[in-house]
Design an enzyme around this catalytic site. Structure first.
Site, short mmCIF file in Angstrom:
data_model
loop_
_atom_site.label_atom_id
_atom_site.label_comp_id
_atom_site.label_asym_id
_atom_site.label_seq_id
_atom_site.Cartn_x
_atom_site.Cartn_y
_atom_site.Cartn_z
N CYS A 135 0.87 -1.17 0.00
CA CYS A 135 0.00 0.00 0.00
C CYS A 135 0.91 1.22 0.00
O CYS A 135 2.03 1.16 -0.50
CB CYS A 135 -0.95 -0.02 1.20
SG CYS A 135 -0.10 -0.07 2.79
N HIS B 91 29.65 -12.37 22.55
CA HIS B 91 29.52 -13.81 22.82
C HIS B 91 30.55 -14.56 21.98
O HIS B 91 30.46 -14.59 20.75
CB HIS B 91 28.10 -14.26 22.45
CG HIS B 91 27.73 -15.61 22.98
ND1 HIS B 91 28.24 -16.78 22.48
CD2 HIS B 91 26.91 -15.97 24.00
CE1 HIS B 91 27.74 -17.80 23.14
NE2 HIS B 91 26.92 -17.34 24.08
#
Length: 659
Positions: free
Chosen positions: A28, A564
């Protein structure tokens, strides 16, 4: 907003679960609307944190990725990148159900249908008005090629309006827009239009009534009431709605391998005959009924008829049933030589643009102001569709105020007894149509001019006095939300350096869904070549682990950083890791944080790919990778930009989509 549409498209496809997870995609004005096979495979957080994506919305079975103004470009890139067959552009409220009142839904439907063609409508109205003005002043001859070409340019969108509306209506009803276009084309097809003037007469339906309709042809023996559908509105909207029902029905049972051509065949073969036999005539008779009613009301009181006609005229225009009045006018001109009914409405346009001018003065929304200015100039020439559909109707109260001004203009014309002696032009150029060829009655023409001037003043005054708070309601809500965001504490922008020597890669390439999906935040990963992790910024350690496989810190500029080392390395229980800092410790850029044994970790069957994740990514306007390939410790790898004006606008838009 991102300009690298190909990269953005690749990221979006990846984070909606891959190309194979996409059933279809449409767009849209702000959103990509995916229908996914498994919506659970989509990575919401990663998409929300992607540069170029405002937010993600899940509604009515769709996975909606809010992009903003550049959605069409991103959509094309998504189709190309994924080799997808797109569903085209759809309305903003496509597939969304809510508890909105019927009248609000009807207004939204009509406004939405006209939204995409407001520009051409305005342009056509201005061009057509200028051409009429040039002929009125004798600057152009109606027989000249220049006149015919320019008039065609101005009039074409109005003449072929059903074709344009066929496309936009199809979008609203989730129908193949080219079938909608075909429906509009058939209604304006030359041989269909020619039936209305055919000398072949098979009979007359409703003979002797106001709805008498001549039958010029039939469809397999069924009488067809032929109408001229050029410039009409309601017949094509009703036809496309009916066609959408047939298309959706056909899609359910037609085998997939032949859907491409059989569904359109079934839809058109059923829809168009029903339209020409039933839908078109009924919608036209609605207009005829209105015309007959108004003729009776005029006989009772011209002033009252003028008030009623002036008040409802724009509503009739919205639904396209005003052509019934035009039909009555044509008949009256042929039999009486004059018509009093349509003449009551010719100055309503000035009430409309009076309101629009006031809105131009009142609004702070520059987009609305720009659209309203174009609509105002179009309205000067009597073409008010851009004003109605683009400015006043969506705001409801200003439209009602324009109807009140229209009622005043109609009442004045009725009081002066002004009548039409020919089919009128538009706006100010309609005034000559009130000149009686059998003898000039100046009072009739004066009445029309007075009505136009007063209608403009009344419309302008009513909007100034009573309509201001309805002008910028949506705009003010957005500004208020923006102010709220500005008042919030916003982290500063900063740059982070690589904590390792190695090869940097996008976080999305990490073979762990928690990190690659962006669920933890945005960032990058490094495939290290040495076993020493260093601080990527000045800050404070906020998290350490006994296992040594990860650390967390907060930079002095507010970035919350998780590093990490490797995937699933927590299972090593600290073997191969040595933590060099403690929780709460202040560190400087480059300070050693963790030592780790790359070879030992790999021998144990684990990778050492090390994500560097900004866990508070949502507090930044952009988290951007700035290094690629080989990096050394201390090289800049991430650029964290603060929320800025354009990002605040996007956040407001995202909140509006979710509200």
């Amino acid at each position: 907003m991102a300009k690298n549409y190909e990269a953005l498209a690749k990221t979006i496809l990846q984070d909606v679960g891959g190309r194979d997870n996409v059933n279809s995609v449409a767009h849209c004005t702000t959103r990509l609307r995916f229908k996914l096979k498994d919506i659970k495979k989509a990575n919401d957080d990663d998409l929300k944190d992607t540069d170029g994506v405002v937010t993600v919305v899940k509604a009515a079975g769709q996975y909606q990725v809010v992009i903003g103004n550049e959605v069409a470009d991103v959509y094309e890139a998504v189709l190309k990148e994924g080799k997808l067959a797109g569903g085209g552009e759809v309305p903003d409220d496509y597939g969304e159900d809510d508890d909105t009142r019927f009248i609000d839904k009807a207004i939204a439907l009509i406004s939405g249908i006209f939204q995409d063609i407001l520009g051409p409508l305005s342009a056509g109205g201005i061009i057509k008005g200028l051409v009429v003005m040039c002929t009125a002043f004798g600057w152009l001859s109606t027989t000249s090629g220049a006149y015919q070409i320019l008039y065609a340019i101005g009039d074409s969108i109005f003449y072929f309006l059903p074709i344009f509306l066929g496309v936009t209506t199809a979008r609203r009803f989730r129908m193949n827009q080219f079938i909608g276009l075909a429906i509009g084309a058939v209604l304006t097809y030359p041989s269909i239009v020619a039936f209305t003037t055919s000398k072949t007469v098979l009979g007359t339906l409703f003979k002797g009534t106001a709805f008498a309709s001549t039958i010029h042809t039939s469809f397999f023996g069924i009488p067809v009431v032929t109408m001229n559908y050029t410039s009409t509105v309601l017949p094509v909207i009703a036809a496309v709605w009916f066609g959408s029902v047939i298309e959706h029905w056909a899609n359910r049972w037609v085998p997939t391998v032949i859907k491409t051509f059989i569904v359109p065949v079934v839809t058109m073969v059923i829809t168009l005959p029903v339209t020409l036999i039933v839908i078109g005539p009924i919608t036209t008779w609605v207009g005829d009924a209105i015309g007959a009613t108004m003729s009776a009301v005029y006989g009772f009181s011209p002033i009252f008829a003028g008030i009623v006609m002036g008040a409802v005229w724009q509503v009739l225009v919205i639904f396209g049933v005003h052509w019934g009045i035009v039909a009555v006018t044509t008949a009256d001109l042929a039999t009486l030589g004059y018509d009093p009914i349509l003449g009551l409405t010719c100055m309503v346009c000035y009430a409309q643009i009076g309101v629009v001018l006031a809105i131009i003065r009142q609004t702070k929304d520059q987009n609305l102001k720009k659209n309203a200015i174009g609509a105002f100039f179009s309205g000067l020439f009597g073409v008010t569709e851009p004003s109605i559909y683009g400015v006043t109707l969506p705001r409801k109260v200003p439209f009602i105020l324009s109807c009140i001004g229209g009622a005043v203009s109609g009442g004045i014309i009725g009081a002066f007894g002004s009548r039409l002696y020919m089919l009128p032009s538009m706006g100010i150029f309609a005034i000559p149509a009130y000149a009686n060829p059998k003898g000039m009655d100046t009072m009739q023409m004066i009445g029309v001019v007075v009505a136009g001037v007063i209608a403009f003043i009344v419309g302008f005054a009513l909007q100034i006095l009573f309509g201001k708070k309805y002008v910028d309601q949506e705009y003010n809500e957005k500004q208020a939300k923006k102010a709220e965001l500005v008042d919030q504490e916003v982290v500063k922008g900063t740059k982070l350096v690589s904590p390792l020597d190695g090869t940097v890669m996008p976080l999305a390439e990490v073979k762990d869904e928690v990190f690659s999906s962006g669920a933890m935040g945005q960032g990058v990963a490094v495939e290290p070549t040495n076993g020493l992790l260093r601080a990527p910024a000045d800050g404070k350690m906020v998290m350490t682990f006994e296992t040594g496989h990860a650390v967390g810190m907060k930079s002095n500029d507010g970035a919350e950083i998780l590093i990490h080392i490797g995937m699933d390395t927590v299972n090593l229980q600290g073997k191969g890791f040595e933590t060099l800092v403690q929780k709460g410790q202040e560190v400087k850029t480059g300070d050693p944080l963790v030592k780790f044994d790359i070879d030992a970790i790999k021998e144990a069957g684990y990778t050492v790919t090390t994500p560097i994740v900004i866990t508070n990514s949502k507090e930044y306007g952009q988290v951007r990778q700035v290094a690629f390939g080989e990096v050394k410790t201390g090289d800049k790898i991430l650029d964290l930009k603060p929320l800025e004006e354009d990002q605040l606008d996007q956040d407001v838009a995202a909140q509006a989509q979710l509200s």
